[in-house]
Motif scaffolding. Sequence first.
Motif, mmCIF file in Angstrom:
data_model
loop_
_atom_site.group_PDB
_atom_site.id
_atom_site.type_symbol
_atom_site.label_atom_id
_atom_site.label_comp_id
_atom_site.label_asym_id
_atom_site.label_seq_id
_atom_site.Cartn_x
_atom_site.Cartn_y
_atom_site.Cartn_z
ATOM 1 N N UNK A 1 36.115 47.069 40.885
ATOM 2 C CA UNK A 1 37.011 46.461 39.905
ATOM 3 C C UNK A 1 36.844 44.953 39.824
ATOM 4 N N UNK A 2 36.574 44.311 40.948
ATOM 5 C CA UNK A 2 36.478 42.854 40.928
ATOM 6 C C UNK A 2 35.085 42.341 40.565
ATOM 7 N N UNK A 3 34.226 43.217 40.038
ATOM 8 C CA UNK A 3 32.954 42.753 39.483
ATOM 9 C C UNK A 3 33.004 42.591 37.965
ATOM 10 N N UNK A 4 34.131 42.959 37.380
ATOM 11 C CA UNK A 4 34.264 42.841 35.923
ATOM 12 C C UNK A 4 35.221 41.694 35.601
ATOM 13 N N UNK A 5 35.052 41.033 34.458
ATOM 14 C CA UNK A 5 35.895 39.871 34.148
ATOM 15 C C UNK A 5 37.369 40.247 34.008
ATOM 16 N N UNK A 6 38.268 39.273 34.173
ATOM 17 C CA UNK A 6 39.707 39.541 34.080
ATOM 18 C C UNK A 6 40.125 40.202 32.774
ATOM 19 N N UNK A 7 39.444 39.884 31.667
ATOM 20 C CA UNK A 7 39.822 40.482 30.377
ATOM 21 C C UNK A 7 39.667 42.000 30.421
ATOM 22 N N UNK B 1 45.024 56.400 39.523
ATOM 23 C CA UNK B 1 43.870 55.509 39.531
ATOM 24 C C UNK B 1 43.539 55.099 40.958
ATOM 25 N N UNK B 2 42.284 55.292 41.320
ATOM 26 C CA UNK B 2 41.760 54.712 42.553
ATOM 27 C C UNK B 2 40.793 53.620 42.135
ATOM 28 N N UNK B 3 41.084 52.411 42.513
ATOM 29 C CA UNK B 3 40.182 51.294 42.210
ATOM 30 C C UNK B 3 39.568 50.804 43.515
ATOM 31 N N UNK B 4 38.293 50.458 43.463
ATOM 32 C CA UNK B 4 37.651 49.886 44.636
ATOM 33 C C UNK B 4 37.314 48.432 44.340
ATOM 34 N N UNK B 5 37.392 47.617 45.358
ATOM 35 C CA UNK B 5 36.946 46.244 45.199
ATOM 36 C C UNK B 5 36.133 45.847 46.422
ATOM 37 N N UNK B 6 35.105 45.054 46.180
ATOM 38 C CA UNK B 6 34.298 44.540 47.267
ATOM 39 C C UNK B 6 35.047 43.403 47.953
ATOM 40 N N UNK B 7 34.716 43.110 49.218
ATOM 41 C CA UNK B 7 35.330 41.948 49.869
ATOM 42 C C UNK B 7 35.177 40.701 49.010
ATOM 43 N N UNK B 8 36.175 39.817 49.064
ATOM 44 C CA UNK B 8 36.273 38.687 48.138
ATOM 45 C C UNK B 8 35.080 37.746 48.229
ATOM 46 N N UNK B 9 34.386 37.731 49.385
ATOM 47 C CA UNK B 9 33.284 36.783 49.529
ATOM 48 C C UNK B 9 31.944 37.352 49.087
ATOM 49 N N UNK B 10 31.952 38.575 48.512
ATOM 50 C CA UNK B 10 30.709 39.135 47.996
ATOM 51 C C UNK B 10 30.303 38.378 46.737
ATOM 52 N N UNK B 11 29.005 38.257 46.522
ATOM 53 C CA UNK B 11 28.500 37.533 45.354
ATOM 54 C C UNK B 11 28.844 38.284 44.064
ATOM 55 N N UNK B 12 29.227 37.530 43.038
ATOM 56 C CA UNK B 12 29.477 38.107 41.724
ATOM 57 C C UNK B 12 30.804 38.806 41.582
ATOM 58 N N UNK B 13 31.797 38.425 42.378
ATOM 59 C CA UNK B 13 33.109 39.057 42.273
ATOM 60 C C UNK B 13 34.119 38.100 41.645
ATOM 61 N N UNK B 14 35.126 38.687 40.973
ATOM 62 C CA UNK B 14 36.225 37.937 40.372
ATOM 63 C C UNK B 14 37.506 38.289 41.129
ATOM 64 N N UNK B 15 38.379 37.326 41.297
ATOM 65 C CA UNK B 15 39.671 37.610 41.927
ATOM 66 C C UNK B 15 40.523 38.464 40.994
ATOM 67 N N UNK B 16 41.267 39.409 41.553
ATOM 68 C CA UNK B 16 42.158 40.241 40.743
ATOM 69 C C UNK B 16 43.414 39.445 40.403
ATOM 70 N N UNK B 17 43.883 39.528 39.164
ATOM 71 C CA UNK B 17 45.145 38.862 38.808
ATOM 72 C C UNK B 17 46.304 39.425 39.634
ATOM 73 N N UNK B 18 47.262 38.554 39.964
ATOM 74 C CA UNK B 18 48.404 39.007 40.754
ATOM 75 C C UNK B 18 49.155 40.132 40.063
ATOM 76 N N UNK B 19 49.234 40.082 38.726
ATOM 77 C CA UNK B 19 49.946 41.129 37.985
ATOM 78 C C UNK B 19 49.287 42.481 38.158
ATOM 79 N N UNK B 20 47.980 42.483 38.331
ATOM 80 C CA UNK B 20 47.284 43.755 38.526
ATOM 81 C C UNK B 20 47.400 44.232 39.966
#
Length: 343
Positions: free
Chosen positions: A130-136, A165-184
Amino acid sequence: MTTVTNYERWPEDEGVRSSGEWHEPPELLLERMRSKIGSVLYGKEEVISKVLAAFLAGGHVLLEDVPGVGKTMLARAFAAVIGGQFKRIQLTADMQPADVTGGSVWDGRSGSFLFVPGPIMANVVLADELNRTPPRTQSALLEAMEERCVTTDGESRRLPEPFMLIATQNPWDYEGTFALPEAQTDRFMMRLSIGYPSVEHEVRLLAALADNRSVDPSGLKPVVAVEEWRRMQRECKTVHVHPDLLPFAVSIVSETRAAVELEAGASPRASRDWLRAAQATAYMEGRRFLLPDDLLATAEPVLAHRLTVLPAYAASGQTAATVLDRIIRSTPMPASVAGRRRR
């Protein structure tokens, strides 16, 4: 199954079992579901139980982990045991919201636009990385997660029931990741981590592969029908909550908003999710009443990912989990329920 000792039924608990008879007790069906999922994800019984509790409570799960530890397998297996439809969304940096929700395409034969459903239209959806795609594009999931519908071309369309929904996210320090918005982040009932298998379970995995005995998660036979799962979701909302447990839970949540270590505390949605997760935990154990330990067991996976530690305290080794643990330990439990504990 957990044994509760030194327990006498609270007067308020009388008559809280829901009407209608099951061909098997729901807790046995849920135990069989755990066992079947465990046949493809070795040694992860605790994670499986928490995922089942979150989905039973109508929530969504965020899995934060390294690649290759079985996140997709877990989602596929869960969809199979409830007889639901599974869809997977591989999120990328160039993905658009319509790639998730679907959209209208021109049909030359009918001379009109037709709606083509996106992969979000399923009972169990895996949103991978999930955190590899832009916030939009991440925000395209917000309405689906909370409202159980998507709006495209000005028209709202309901998602299938149940929807999880099961969402996966890579650790925050992985290359090419975006932070998830707090609302999400706040819309995920739990954040969990599968983690690496033990040596024993990884050997067992390789032995099954070597002997061609590995189980395809999508080939698991359903334990319950979709309508039976929906009935379980309705019933777990009727699990009785002792009135004195509610101020205890709210005191903990309120303290997260005032804690000096935290920049942001837990929301009222977090309070709601915590209660629902605790009710589902009790229901899975065959109880129709809540114990204090049901709240304590679900506190970290439900609350910790909603807390933001100030940089100064994070630098000294403080984490959301350690701050939450301090708050829980310093919050007195009401005397009227303190004795209703597991041994």
